[in-house]
Scaffold this motif. Structure first.
Motif, short mmCIF file in Angstrom:
data_model
loop_
_atom_site.label_atom_id
_atom_site.label_comp_id
_atom_site.label_asym_id
_atom_site.label_seq_id
_atom_site.Cartn_x
_atom_site.Cartn_y
_atom_site.Cartn_z
N ARG A 188 0.86 -1.18 0.00
CA ARG A 188 0.00 0.00 0.00
C ARG A 188 0.90 1.23 0.00
N ILE A 209 -4.42 3.69 10.07
CA ILE A 209 -4.38 2.73 8.96
C ILE A 209 -4.77 1.33 9.46
N GLU A 213 -10.53 0.04 6.95
CA GLU A 213 -10.44 -0.54 5.61
C GLU A 213 -9.83 0.49 4.67
N ASP A 214 -9.28 -0.01 3.56
CA ASP A 214 -8.62 0.88 2.59
C ASP A 214 -9.49 2.08 2.22
N LYS A 215 -10.74 1.83 1.89
CA LYS A 215 -11.60 2.90 1.36
C LYS A 215 -11.89 3.99 2.39
N TRP A 238 -4.50 7.07 -0.82
CA TRP A 238 -4.15 5.75 -0.27
C TRP A 238 -4.37 4.74 -1.39
N SER A 239 -3.30 4.06 -1.79
CA SER A 239 -3.37 3.18 -2.96
C SER A 239 -2.87 1.78 -2.64
N ALA A 240 -3.68 0.80 -3.02
CA ALA A 240 -3.24 -0.59 -2.97
C ALA A 240 -2.73 -0.98 -4.35
#
Length: 258
Positions: A188, A209, A213-215, A238-240
């Motif tokens: 990430r 973090i 959750e990512d979103k 924030w990028s996966a």
């Protein structure tokens, strides 16, 4: 396997500033944050110039007919194009003189990610539940820290902590470099303006973090900054990194979206 970014991004005015001088871009192969500076809306203009230049370059960076070395050269040298455009705009509109912008950008090239970085907007990698800063702050405070003349805590509380030693200002004379990082599954990346890192420590960012959750991470980080006064604009990507096909849509935020 073709790696791509699955990004969640948000920008916020904060609680003190009247305008948003941050700009950002997200798409499948490129993410970037630019934090503008300068009076009379100059910061907004400068950061938008940087992000719009990257937006125009983006289709070339995914063109598989162009070899990787050529694409990397184009990515690196976009800084000179941005500098030139800022210079021309400043000459045409004297009230914008002195404007400038940071630029922190990541682009995927096959199995690697290339980092292009000028200023103090940061790039972090989150891998194996550990947050690691990949970018180097081009600030007077960082130089004093390197020399052992200040402690990290003194820097965090220092009134001049945002004084830059490098920025894109139209006659920067910079010689930027690309730093390459090998991609691992589940990596990430966090790109952010200093509106986040001047308020929250790396430890506080890590805890948020871990809890989300990512979103939800950009909004959760912004909410925490706002609860602490949010003296500056805050922009977060924030990028996966994923092998799943992502949308080709290019999204621009902040001043570049106006």
């Amino acid at each position: 396997m073709k790696w791509q970014f699955n990004s969640f991004a948000q920008t916020d005015l904060g609680l003190v500033r009247e305008g948003n001088e941050d700009s950002a871009i997200t798409c499948a192969n490129l993410i970037a944050v630019a934090d503008g500076m300068g009076g009379h809306a100059g910061g907004e203009v400068a950061s938008a110039i940087a992000i719009n230049a990257l937006s125009q370059l983006q289709p070339v960076l995914v063109d598989e007919k162009i070899d990787n070395d050529s694409r990397e050269d184009l990515f690196l040298n976009i800084t000179h194009e941005i500098d030139q455009e800022i210079l021309e705009k400043s000459k045409a509109q004297p009230d914008l003189a002195g404007m400038g912008t940071t630029l922190t950008a990541l682009s995927i090239f096959d199995k690697n990610i290339e980092l292009l970085h000028i200023g103090d907007s940061r790039c972090y990698r989150y891998r194996d539940n550990k947050l690691e800063q990949l970018s180097y702050d081009h600030t007077v405070m960082q130089e004093l820290l390197d020399q052992g003349r200040l402690t990290p805590q003194e820097v965090f509380d220092h009134p001049q902590r945002s004084l830059l030693t490098q920025a894109l200002m139209g006659d920067s004379g910079l010689d930027p470099i690309l730093i390459s990082f090998e991609i691992k599954k589940d990596d990430r990346y966090l790109l952010c303006s200093d509106g986040l890192t001047n308020v929250l420590s790396d430890y506080e960012i890590s805890k948020i973090i871990e809890a989300n959750e990512d979103k939800n991470i950009p909004q959760s980080l912004i909410s925490e900054v706002r609860s602490k006064g949010a003296p500056d604009n805050i922009t977060i990507i924030w990028s996966a990194v994923t092998a799943d096909k992502q949308s080709d849509q290019v999204r621009k935020l902040g001043a570049a979206n106006e």
